[in-house]
Design a protein around this motif. Structure first.
Motif, PDB file in Angstrom:
ATOM      1  N   ALA A  36       0.818  -1.213   0.000  1.00  0.00           N
ATOM      2  CA  ALA A  36       0.000   0.000   0.000  1.00  0.00           C
ATOM      3  C   ALA A  36       0.852   1.263   0.000  1.00  0.00           C
ATOM      4  CB  ALA A  36      -0.932  -0.002   1.209  1.00  0.00           C
ATOM      5  N   THR A  37       1.952   1.229   0.743  1.00  0.00           N
ATOM      6  CA  THR A  37       2.783   2.432   0.865  1.00  0.00           C
ATOM      7  C   THR A  37       3.565   2.696  -0.417  1.00  0.00           C
ATOM      8  OG1 THR A  37       2.990   1.938   3.223  1.00  0.00           O
ATOM      9  CG2 THR A  37       4.466   3.594   2.326  1.00  0.00           C
ATOM     10  N   ARG A  43       2.056   7.119  -6.590  1.00  0.00           N
ATOM     11  CA  ARG A  43       1.007   8.069  -6.975  1.00  0.00           C
ATOM     12  C   ARG A  43       1.466   9.503  -6.783  1.00  0.00           C
ATOM     13  NH1 ARG A  43      -1.956  10.770  -3.857  1.00  0.00           N
ATOM     14  NH2 ARG A  43      -1.603   9.418  -2.043  1.00  0.00           N
ATOM     15  N   CYS A  44       2.115   9.785  -5.650  1.00  0.00           N
ATOM     16  CA  CYS A  44       2.583  11.142  -5.365  1.00  0.00           C
ATOM     17  C   CYS A  44       3.670  11.589  -6.349  1.00  0.00           C
ATOM     18  CB  CYS A  44       3.120  11.228  -3.940  1.00  0.00           C
ATOM     19  SG  CYS A  44       1.848  11.106  -2.659  1.00  0.00           S
ATOM     20  N   ALA A 102      -0.538   9.599   1.605  1.00  0.00           N
ATOM     21  CA  ALA A 102       0.668   8.766   1.505  1.00  0.00           C
ATOM     22  C   ALA A 102       1.332   8.606   2.868  1.00  0.00           C
ATOM     23  CB  ALA A 102       1.648   9.387   0.510  1.00  0.00           C
ATOM     24  N   ILE A 103       1.399   9.686   3.635  1.00  0.00           N
ATOM     25  CA  ILE A 103       2.008   9.608   4.971  1.00  0.00           C
ATOM     26  C   ILE A 103       1.191   8.683   5.867  1.00  0.00           C
ATOM     27  CG2 ILE A 103       2.650  10.960   7.008  1.00  0.00           C
ATOM     28  CD1 ILE A 103       3.103  13.334   5.111  1.00  0.00           C
ATOM     29  N   PHE A 203      -7.010  20.317  12.655  1.00  0.00           N
ATOM     30  CA  PHE A 203      -6.090  20.203  11.528  1.00  0.00           C
ATOM     31  C   PHE A 203      -4.839  19.418  11.925  1.00  0.00           C
ATOM     32  CE2 PHE A 203      -8.719  23.814  10.591  1.00  0.00           C
ATOM     33  CZ  PHE A 203      -8.884  23.771   9.219  1.00  0.00           C
ATOM     34  N   ALA A 204      -4.204  18.825  10.940  1.00  0.00           N
ATOM     35  CA  ALA A 204      -2.936  18.137  11.139  1.00  0.00           C
ATOM     36  C   ALA A 204      -1.910  18.719  10.184  1.00  0.00           C
ATOM     37  CB  ALA A 204      -3.086  16.635  10.885  1.00  0.00           C
ATOM     38  N   ALA A 205      -0.626  18.452  10.474  1.00  0.00           N
ATOM     39  CA  ALA A 205       0.441  18.964   9.614  1.00  0.00           C
ATOM     40  C   ALA A 205       0.307  18.387   8.208  1.00  0.00           C
ATOM     41  CB  ALA A 205       1.803  18.591  10.210  1.00  0.00           C
ATOM     42  N   ARG A 206       0.694  19.165   7.202  1.00  0.00           N
ATOM     43  CA  ARG A 206       0.723  18.733   5.812  1.00  0.00           C
ATOM     44  C   ARG A 206      -0.668  18.375   5.286  1.00  0.00           C
ATOM     45  NH1 ARG A 206       6.355  16.608   4.385  1.00  0.00           N
ATOM     46  NH2 ARG A 206       5.283  16.067   2.483  1.00  0.00           N
TER      47      ARG A 206
END
Length: 257
Positions: A36-37, A43-44, A102-103, A203-206
Motif C-alpha cells: 500500500a505504501t 502516486r505522489c 501517503a504519509i 487540523f494536522a500537519a501537511r
C-alpha cells in the motif's frame, strides 16, 4: 549488499526462546503495508503505473525483497520510500511531494515498530518508537479552530459514536465529523447531498483540509438544478439595474429589429 533499485523488509521474532521464526500474522501485515505504501508513493510521484515484484524471499527471520517490474519506472519510488522511512526514524523533514494520504500509509508500520515481540527492518533501518512518534506528530489532529468545511455526505457511523464523513471535491480528501444524537434525522436526510459543516475543526500537519470536525450545525446546499439560471435572474434583478450596465449609443441602429 542491498540493491539500490529494491526494497528489503525483514521481520524477526524478538521474544527469544527456541522458536525465532517470524509470526505469519505480523509478516502478512508488514507485506500488506509495504504494498500500500509503495503504491501511494508512486502516486505522489506521478508514477501510478509502477508495479513491484518479489525478487527475494527468505525463511526464518522472514525477509522479502521487492523491486520494480520496470526498473526505470520505479527506481525513484524506491528511493523516496527508503528516504522517508529513514527520515521518520530520525525525525527529519519529509519529501514535499508526499501528501497526507501517503504519509498515512507509512503509519501502517507503526504498530510493528512499537512492538516488543518482533523487530522490523526496512533496508538497513530498524523501525522503533521514534518512527511511530514522528508519524503521530504529522497525523494526529491539533490546534482546533472554529470554522466551516464543505463536502458530499456519503457515510454515517453509529457504532460507539455518532459520526459521518464528508468528501470535499478534492481527490483523496475526507473529513470525519462527530455529531449530536438529536441531529441524526437531519443527517440521514442529507446523505448523498453536498453540505457545509459548521463547528470546531481539527487540523494536522501537511493537510489543507481538517482531519475531523465536531459539528455544531450544518447546512444542506441546494442541488445544482435548483440554482437560478441567468434567465431566472430576470425577475430577481431590477430591470433598471440591468439597463444601467448596457452600452448606449444614440447613433447606432439595431440591425436585428
Amino acid at each position: 549488499m542491498p540493491k539500490e533499485s529494491a526494497v528489503t523488509l525483514s521481520l524477526k521474532n524478538s521474544k527469544g526462546g527456541a522458536d525465532d521464526r517470524a509470526p505469519l500474522r505480523e509478516f502478512a501485515a508488514a507485506c500488506k503495508a509495504l504494498d500500500a505504501t509503495l503504491k501511494s508513493v508512486a502516486r505522489c510521484l506521478g508514477q501510478s503505473s509502477a508495479a513491484f515484484s518479489i525478487s527475494g524471499l527468505n525463511y526464518g527471520s522472514a525477509v522479502i525483497e521487492v523491486e520494480p517490474s520496470v526498473i526505470s519506472e520505479g527506481q525513484e519510488v524506491v528511493r523516496v520510500f527508503a528516504d522517508t522511512v529513514t527520515a521518520l526514524e530520525e525525525g527529519r523533514e519529509l519529501d514535499e511531494r508526499l501528501d497526507f494520504a501517503a504519509i498515512e500509509n507509512f503509519n501502517r508500520f507503526s504498530g510493528l515498530a512499537k512492538s516488543r515481540d518482533v523487530a522490523l527492518n526496512i533496508g538497513p533501518v530498524q523501525l522503533t518508537e521514534h518512527y511511530a512518534y514522528s508519524l503521530a506528530s504529522l497525523l494526529l489532529p491539533a490546534n482546533p479552530s472554529h470554522g466551516s468545511v464543505s463536502g458530499r455526505l456519503e457515510a454515517v457511523l453509529l457504532h460507539r459514536e455518532n459520526r459521518f464523513t464528508i468528501y470535499p471535491p478534492i481527490p483523496g480528501e475526507k473529513v470525519d465529523c462527530r455529531f449530536r444524537a438529536e441531529d441524526l434525522p437531519r443527517v440521514i436526510s442529507a446523505i448523498g447531498k453536498h453540505i457545509t459543516v459548521i463547528g470546531k475543526l481539527y487540523f494536522a500537519a501537511r493537510k489543507a483540509f481538517p482531519v475531523r470536525a465536531e459539528v455544531l450545525d450544518f447546512e444542506v446546499s441546494p442541488p445544482d438544478d435548483d440554482l437560478p439560471s441567468l434567465l431566472d435572474a430576470k425577475g430577481i434583478i431590477p430591470q433598471q439595474a440591468i439597463d444601467a450596465h448596457l452600452p448606449t449609443d444614440a447613433g447606432t441602429v439595431d440591425e436585428w429589429q
